[in-house]
Scaffold this motif. Sequence first.
Motif, PDB file in Angstrom:
ATOM      1  N   ARG A  83     -84.015   1.108  22.070  1.00  0.00           N
ATOM      2  CA  ARG A  83     -83.119   2.235  22.342  1.00  0.00           C
ATOM      3  C   ARG A  83     -81.756   1.745  22.824  1.00  0.00           C
ATOM      4  N   GLY A  84     -81.793   0.729  23.681  1.00  0.00           N
ATOM      5  CA  GLY A  84     -80.533   0.156  24.160  1.00  0.00           C
ATOM      6  C   GLY A  84     -79.732  -0.445  23.017  1.00  0.00           C
ATOM      7  N   GLN A  85     -80.438  -1.184  22.140  1.00  0.00           N
ATOM      8  CA  GLN A  85     -79.760  -1.771  20.983  1.00  0.00           C
ATOM      9  C   GLN A  85     -79.222  -0.685  20.067  1.00  0.00           C
ATOM     10  N   LEU A  86     -80.009   0.380  19.902  1.00  0.00           N
ATOM     11  CA  LEU A  86     -79.573   1.499  19.057  1.00  0.00           C
ATOM     12  C   LEU A  86     -78.325   2.166  19.639  1.00  0.00           C
ATOM     13  N   GLU A  87     -78.313   2.312  20.961  1.00  0.00           N
ATOM     14  CA  GLU A  87     -77.147   2.925  21.610  1.00  0.00           C
ATOM     15  C   GLU A  87     -75.905   2.050  21.437  1.00  0.00           C
ATOM     16  N   VAL A  88     -76.094   0.731  21.603  1.00  0.00           N
ATOM     17  CA  VAL A  88     -74.978  -0.193  21.407  1.00  0.00           C
ATOM     18  C   VAL A  88     -74.472  -0.117  19.975  1.00  0.00           C
ATOM     19  N   LEU A  89     -75.422  -0.109  19.022  1.00  0.00           N
ATOM     20  CA  LEU A  89     -75.054  -0.026  17.611  1.00  0.00           C
ATOM     21  C   LEU A  89     -74.337   1.280  17.307  1.00  0.00           C
ATOM     22  N   SER A  90     -74.824   2.371  17.882  1.00  0.00           N
ATOM     23  CA  SER A  90     -74.183   3.670  17.668  1.00  0.00           C
ATOM     24  C   SER A  90     -72.753   3.663  18.200  1.00  0.00           C
ATOM     25  N   ASN A  91     -72.577   3.065  19.384  1.00  0.00           N
ATOM     26  CA  ASN A  91     -71.228   2.974  19.956  1.00  0.00           C
ATOM     27  C   ASN A  91     -70.314   2.123  19.084  1.00  0.00           C
ATOM     28  N   GLU A  92     -70.881   1.037  18.538  1.00  0.00           N
ATOM     29  CA  GLU A  92     -70.091   0.178  17.662  1.00  0.00           C
ATOM     30  C   GLU A  92     -69.691   0.920  16.398  1.00  0.00           C
ATOM     31  N   ILE A  93     -70.607   1.738  15.873  1.00  0.00           N
ATOM     32  CA  ILE A  93     -70.301   2.519  14.668  1.00  0.00           C
ATOM     33  C   ILE A  93     -69.202   3.524  14.960  1.00  0.00           C
ATOM     34  N   VAL A  94     -69.323   4.208  16.103  1.00  0.00           N
ATOM     35  CA  VAL A  94     -68.294   5.190  16.483  1.00  0.00           C
ATOM     36  C   VAL A  94     -66.939   4.502  16.642  1.00  0.00           C
ATOM     37  N   THR A  95     -66.956   3.328  17.302  1.00  0.00           N
ATOM     38  CA  THR A  95     -65.708   2.580  17.494  1.00  0.00           C
ATOM     39  C   THR A  95     -65.124   2.143  16.164  1.00  0.00           C
ATOM     40  N   ALA A  96     -66.002   1.657  15.267  1.00  0.00           N
ATOM     41  CA  ALA A  96     -65.536   1.223  13.941  1.00  0.00           C
ATOM     42  C   ALA A  96     -64.962   2.388  13.158  1.00  0.00           C
ATOM     43  N   GLN A  97     -65.620   3.552  13.232  1.00  0.00           N
ATOM     44  CA  GLN A  97     -65.119   4.727  12.536  1.00  0.00           C
ATOM     45  C   GLN A  97     -63.756   5.149  13.084  1.00  0.00           C
ATOM     46  N   LYS A  98     -63.603   5.077  14.403  1.00  0.00           N
ATOM     47  CA  LYS A  98     -62.321   5.438  15.012  1.00  0.00           C
ATOM     48  C   LYS A  98     -61.226   4.467  14.575  1.00  0.00           C
ATOM     49  N   ARG A  99     -61.574   3.172  14.581  1.00  0.00           N
ATOM     50  CA  ARG A  99     -60.594   2.176  14.146  1.00  0.00           C
ATOM     51  C   ARG A  99     -60.206   2.403  12.695  1.00  0.00           C
ATOM     52  N   GLN A 100     -61.218   2.717  11.871  1.00  0.00           N
ATOM     53  CA  GLN A 100     -60.931   2.973  10.457  1.00  0.00           C
ATOM     54  C   GLN A 100     -60.038   4.197  10.298  1.00  0.00           C
ATOM     55  N   LYS A 101     -60.329   5.241  11.075  1.00  0.00           N
ATOM     56  CA  LYS A 101     -59.506   6.445  11.011  1.00  0.00           C
ATOM     57  C   LYS A 101     -58.084   6.151  11.465  1.00  0.00           C
ATOM     58  N   ASP A 102     -57.962   5.387  12.569  1.00  0.00           N
ATOM     59  CA  ASP A 102     -56.629   5.020  13.067  1.00  0.00           C
ATOM     60  C   ASP A 102     -55.887   4.171  12.050  1.00  0.00           C
ATOM     61  N   PHE A 103     -56.646   3.282  11.381  1.00  0.00           N
ATOM     62  CA  PHE A 103     -56.022   2.416  10.381  1.00  0.00           C
ATOM     63  C   PHE A 103     -55.450   3.238   9.235  1.00  0.00           C
ATOM     64  N   TYR A 104     -56.264   4.189   8.727  1.00  0.00           N
ATOM     65  CA  TYR A 104     -55.791   5.010   7.613  1.00  0.00           C
ATOM     66  C   TYR A 104     -54.657   5.943   8.043  1.00  0.00           C
ATOM     67  N   THR A 105     -54.713   6.403   9.292  1.00  0.00           N
ATOM     68  CA  THR A 105     -53.623   7.234   9.793  1.00  0.00           C
ATOM     69  C   THR A 105     -52.330   6.436   9.864  1.00  0.00           C
ATOM     70  N   ASP A 106     -52.443   5.205  10.386  1.00  0.00           N
ATOM     71  CA  ASP A 106     -51.270   4.338  10.478  1.00  0.00           C
ATOM     72  C   ASP A 106     -50.767   3.965   9.090  1.00  0.00           C
ATOM     73  N   LEU A 107     -51.724   3.673   8.177  1.00  0.00           N
ATOM     74  CA  LEU A 107     -51.343   3.316   6.803  1.00  0.00           C
ATOM     75  C   LEU A 107     -50.638   4.480   6.128  1.00  0.00           C
ATOM     76  N   ASP A 108     -51.166   5.683   6.334  1.00  0.00           N
ATOM     77  CA  ASP A 108     -50.541   6.869   5.737  1.00  0.00           C
ATOM     78  C   ASP A 108     -49.133   7.067   6.281  1.00  0.00           C
ATOM     79  N   ALA A 109     -48.987   6.836   7.591  1.00  0.00           N
ATOM     80  CA  ALA A 109     -47.657   6.977   8.195  1.00  0.00           C
ATOM     81  C   ALA A 109     -46.690   5.945   7.635  1.00  0.00           C
TER      82      ALA A 109
END
Length: 253
Positions: A83-109
């Motif tokens: 469960r702890g590993q799953l939570e860490v992985l979930s947080n990493e996925i959320v962080t990666a998704q946010k970074r990807q969204k920020d990247f595309y937002t910056d790229l679009d700008a």
Amino acid sequence: MIKLATPRLAAACLALAAWLPLQSHAGILNDDEARKAILELRAKVDGIARDLNGRIDTKADKTVSLEMVNQHEQTMAEIAKLRGQLEVLSNEIVTAQKRQKDFYTDLDARIRKLEPRQVSIDGQEAAVAPDEQSTYEAAMATFKGGDYKTAATQLGAFVQRYPQSSYASNAQYWLGNAYYAQRDCKKAIVAQQVVATTYPDSAKAPDAMLNIGTCYAEMKDKKAATKALKDLIAKYPDSAAAQAAHDRLPGLK
């Protein structure tokens, strides 16, 4: 139920130990008495064996139960770890998704900053890239600030860098004016001739030809000035610059 060999062996030894004295006393006891003693002994041995086996079984059950408890605790620990590993992985996925969204937002700008935009130049809509617009506006700011030498350098560089720009004819025109402001009529005439010949459809072309005539007049070359003004009237008869040329011609005679 779990049966162990060691307790059974102990019971057998106990029975043998009890049987041997009976054999030694066989001569004393009669057959019925001996048989009765043997039966009683066997009953005692069986009872002892059952008691031993019961204790062993109880101990074994408790051991099995303890092992099950230990396994359960280990399983729960593994689940908690997963469960702890799953939570860490979930947080990493959320962080990666946010970074990807920020990247595309910056790229679009960034892309939007590079995309041409519609601007009005001398009353006409034109598409220009943001960098060429900012470069042109910077040069014009320098010109309006009175630094004509630097403005001439910037405007000349703009024309060389963006020869196909919708600002090119204007930049060339103001380049001629920058030279004129420095009282360099020869360079001013050359610059304005580029406007008249390279950008004949530009709104600045009639004014460029008028400036050529003015420069020749200031250089005391009345013949060249007269020709320039007449060419202007012939090419752009309905322009405000042509009307100004009409007004100036009598003064050149």
